[in-house]
Scaffold this motif. Structure first.
Motif, PDB file in Angstrom:
ATOM      1  N   MET A  41     -10.352  14.087 -10.268  1.00 23.85           N
ATOM      2  CA  MET A  41     -10.350  13.202  -9.101  1.00 23.85           C
ATOM      3  C   MET A  41      -9.075  13.443  -8.287  1.00 23.85           C
ATOM      4  N   GLU A  42      -9.250  13.543  -6.979  1.00 23.26           N
ATOM      5  CA  GLU A  42      -8.112  13.806  -6.090  1.00 23.26           C
ATOM      6  C   GLU A  42      -7.742  12.542  -5.334  1.00 23.26           C
ATOM      7  N   ALA A  43      -6.443  12.347  -5.107  1.00 21.98           N
ATOM      8  CA  ALA A  43      -6.009  11.216  -4.279  1.00 21.98           C
ATOM      9  C   ALA A  43      -5.256  11.756  -3.070  1.00 21.98           C
ATOM     10  N   SER A  44      -5.514  11.182  -1.920  1.00 26.59           N
ATOM     11  CA  SER A  44      -4.753  11.570  -0.731  1.00 26.59           C
ATOM     12  C   SER A  44      -4.224  10.306  -0.054  1.00 26.59           C
ATOM     13  N   GLU A  45      -3.346  10.525   0.913  1.00 29.51           N
ATOM     14  CA  GLU A  45      -2.632   9.404   1.522  1.00 29.51           C
ATOM     15  C   GLU A  45      -3.384   8.890   2.758  1.00 29.51           C
ATOM     16  N   VAL A  46      -3.559   7.573   2.866  1.00 30.22           N
ATOM     17  CA  VAL A  46      -4.098   6.973   4.092  1.00 30.22           C
ATOM     18  C   VAL A  46      -3.219   5.761   4.429  1.00 30.22           C
ATOM     19  N   TYR A  47      -3.377   5.251   5.639  1.00 31.03           N
ATOM     20  CA  TYR A  47      -2.567   4.103   6.050  1.00 31.03           C
ATOM     21  C   TYR A  47      -3.452   2.960   6.524  1.00 31.03           C
ATOM     22  N   LEU A  48      -3.074   1.738   6.125  1.00 22.75           N
ATOM     23  CA  LEU A  48      -3.818   0.530   6.510  1.00 22.75           C
ATOM     24  C   LEU A  48      -2.882  -0.388   7.277  1.00 22.75           C
ATOM     25  N   LEU A  49      -3.443  -1.160   8.183  1.00 23.72           N
ATOM     26  CA  LEU A  49      -2.634  -2.103   8.960  1.00 23.72           C
ATOM     27  C   LEU A  49      -2.550  -3.434   8.204  1.00 23.72           C
ATOM     28  N   ARG A  50      -1.300  -3.805   7.806  1.00 27.20           N
ATOM     29  CA  ARG A  50      -1.106  -5.079   7.116  1.00 27.20           C
ATOM     30  C   ARG A  50      -1.043  -6.183   8.176  1.00 27.20           C
ATOM     31  N   VAL A  51      -1.976  -7.135   8.080  1.00 24.40           N
ATOM     32  CA  VAL A  51      -2.140  -8.116   9.156  1.00 24.40           C
ATOM     33  C   VAL A  51      -0.919  -9.028   9.282  1.00 24.40           C
ATOM     34  N   VAL A  52      -0.322  -9.419   8.161  1.00 21.85           N
ATOM     35  CA  VAL A  52       0.730 -10.437   8.183  1.00 21.85           C
ATOM     36  C   VAL A  52       1.960 -10.008   8.997  1.00 21.85           C
ATOM     37  N   ASP A  53       2.306  -8.695   8.973  1.00 22.93           N
ATOM     38  CA  ASP A  53       3.492  -8.262   9.723  1.00 22.93           C
ATOM     39  C   ASP A  53       3.227  -7.081  10.651  1.00 22.93           C
ATOM     40  N   GLY A  54       1.951  -6.673  10.744  1.00 18.15           N
ATOM     41  CA  GLY A  54       1.601  -5.592  11.662  1.00 18.15           C
ATOM     42  C   GLY A  54       2.115  -4.220  11.245  1.00 18.15           C
ATOM     43  N   GLN A  55       2.568  -4.088   9.998  1.00 15.07           N
ATOM     44  CA  GLN A  55       3.097  -2.803   9.511  1.00 15.07           C
ATOM     45  C   GLN A  55       1.963  -1.916   8.988  1.00 15.07           C
ATOM     46  N   MET A  56       2.139  -0.595   9.154  1.00 13.50           N
ATOM     47  CA  MET A  56       1.207   0.348   8.542  1.00 13.50           C
ATOM     48  C   MET A  56       1.672   0.583   7.105  1.00 13.50           C
ATOM     49  N   VAL A  57       0.774   0.424   6.169  1.00 13.70           N
ATOM     50  CA  VAL A  57       1.122   0.499   4.752  1.00 13.70           C
ATOM     51  C   VAL A  57       0.405   1.689   4.115  1.00 13.70           C
ATOM     52  N   ARG A  58       1.145   2.422   3.295  1.00 11.64           N
ATOM     53  CA  ARG A  58       0.573   3.594   2.626  1.00 11.64           C
ATOM     54  C   ARG A  58      -0.412   3.162   1.536  1.00 11.64           C
ATOM     55  N   ALA A  59      -1.559   3.830   1.473  1.00 10.71           N
ATOM     56  CA  ALA A  59      -2.535   3.558   0.414  1.00 10.71           C
ATOM     57  C   ALA A  59      -3.071   4.892  -0.096  1.00 10.71           C
ATOM     58  N   GLU A  60      -3.797   4.853  -1.196  1.00 13.08           N
ATOM     59  CA  GLU A  60      -4.357   6.081  -1.760  1.00 13.08           C
ATOM     60  C   GLU A  60      -5.869   6.096  -1.586  1.00 13.08           C
ATOM     61  N   LEU A  61      -6.366   7.233  -1.122  1.00 10.46           N
ATOM     62  CA  LEU A  61      -7.813   7.433  -1.014  1.00 10.46           C
ATOM     63  C   LEU A  61      -8.244   8.325  -2.173  1.00 10.46           C
ATOM     64  N   PHE A  62      -9.142   7.845  -3.014  1.00 12.43           N
ATOM     65  CA  PHE A  62      -9.656   8.641  -4.142  1.00 12.43           C
ATOM     66  C   PHE A  62     -11.037   9.183  -3.787  1.00 12.43           C
ATOM     67  N   ASP A  63     -11.315  10.441  -4.176  1.00 15.70           N
ATOM     68  CA  ASP A  63     -12.618  11.021  -3.843  1.00 15.70           C
ATOM     69  C   ASP A  63     -13.605  10.880  -5.003  1.00 15.70           C
ATOM     70  N   ASP A  64     -13.515   9.737  -5.685  1.00 17.90           N
ATOM     71  CA  ASP A  64     -14.491   9.400  -6.731  1.00 17.90           C
ATOM     72  C   ASP A  64     -14.270   7.938  -7.123  1.00 17.90           C
ATOM     73  N   LEU A  65     -15.252   7.352  -7.761  1.00 19.64           N
ATOM     74  CA  LEU A  65     -15.089   5.996  -8.299  1.00 19.64           C
ATOM     75  C   LEU A  65     -15.032   6.108  -9.811  1.00 19.64           C
ATOM     76  N   SER A  66     -13.901   5.764 -10.391  1.00 19.99           N
ATOM     77  CA  SER A  66     -13.741   5.873 -11.836  1.00 19.99           C
ATOM     78  C   SER A  66     -14.069   4.529 -12.496  1.00 19.99           C
ATOM     79  N   GLU A  67     -14.103   4.545 -13.822  1.00 24.77           N
ATOM     80  CA  GLU A  67     -14.318   3.309 -14.573  1.00 24.77           C
ATOM     81  C   GLU A  67     -13.219   2.290 -14.240  1.00 24.77           C
TER      82      GLU A  67
END
Lengths: 205, 71
Positions: A1-27
């Motif tokens: 399984m591979e993970a890559s970097e994506v960014y989400l907008l955190r509503v409370v302070d308007g900051q872009m936050v780093r998250a991980e995108l996985f190319d599979d759903l594990s247990e």
């Protein structure tokens, strides 16, 4: 399984936050869904009832069983699963089908990535909470579907049946072509993206 | 995106098979490798459903149905 970097907008302070995108759903991801999404969904139902929200307007993926879906999809070469995790929390899941073809006349019968299921964590839904935690999960998944389509040689063509509460998102924010409601899919509206629309989406988002 | 190890194989096709592959490749705007990948995905899915006892039908505009027999 591979993970890559994506960014989400955190509503409370308007900051872009780093998250991980996985190319599979594990247990591990499915366990997170069971432990964190399901209780939050169950808590939301009485709130929707108290607020007299018509059942037709409830988030319709409330009762989707992602364990069953994952078990079904994991053995099939034509299915791909993705999820977004931020600070150990499961923020969204998507499942895409690679063996469907286009319906738009101009690209009829060409291959596309068909988004079978996409769902965001209960705490990211404006319908369930006054202030959702993150915005942008849907856009990240549209981008992922387009990139998968390009990777497979489908030139960015994607398609999906939209739940009623998401029609405006696909119509206006994603600028997808809208086809008639599909009687074979409980009357859900079908949206499709051409290579040109996909390129524009990637440039603008 | 899906950076799995890939294996290479040599595929021997008859002229007719190669012609069909090239026609599909042109029609679908896909590489020949992509056409074969799609074929494998579709075949696997059909086979899995047929093994579960499901039937596969083709339907035309007149709603005539023809069952696809897998032997």
């Amino acid at each position: 399984m591979e993970a890559s970097e994506v960014y989400l907008l955190r509503v409370v302070d308007g900051q872009m936050v780093r998250a991980e995108l996985f190319d599979d759903l594990s247990e591990q991801h499915i366990t997170l869904w069971q432990r964190t999404w399901l209780p939050a969904m169950q808590e939301a139902i009485p709130r929707l009832v108290a607020a007299k929200v018509p059942q037709a307007d409830w988030p319709q993926d409330l009762l989707w069983d992602w364990r069953k879906k994952t078990n079904w999809a994991s053995s099939l070469l034509g299915m791909r699963s993705f999820c977004i995790v931020c600070a150990g929390n499961l923020e969204g899941m998507m499942m895409a089908n690679l063996i469907k073809t286009c319906r738009l006349e101009e690209q009829r019968h060409k291959e596309l990535v068909y988004v079978e299921f996409v769902s965001t964590a209960p705490w990211n839904r404006a319908k369930l909470l006054v202030k959702p935690r993150f915005h942008g999960i849907g856009k990240v998944f549209v981008r992922v579907a387009i990139e998968l389509s390009m990777h497979e040689g489908f030139e960015g063509r994607i398609g999906l049946h939209s739940l009623p509460q998401a029609n405006e998102f696909y119509r206006s924010r994603c600028q997808m072509s809208e086809l008639a409601p599909d009687p074979k899919k409980e009357g859900l509206v079908y949206f499709e993206m051409t290579p040109e629309q996909a390129t524009r989406f990637l440039e603008d988002n | 995106m899906e950076n799995q190890d890939k294996k290479t194989m040599t595929l021997n096709l008859t002229q007719a098979e190669m012609r069909a592959l090239e026609e599909l490749s042109a029609l679908k705007d896909l590489s020949k490798t992509a056409v074969l990948r799609q074929a494998l995905r579709l075949y696997q899915m059909i086979d899995q459903r047929a093994r579960r006892g499901e039937k596969i039908y083709f339907e035309n505009d007149a709603k005539d149905k023809a069952e696809l027999m897998l032997i």
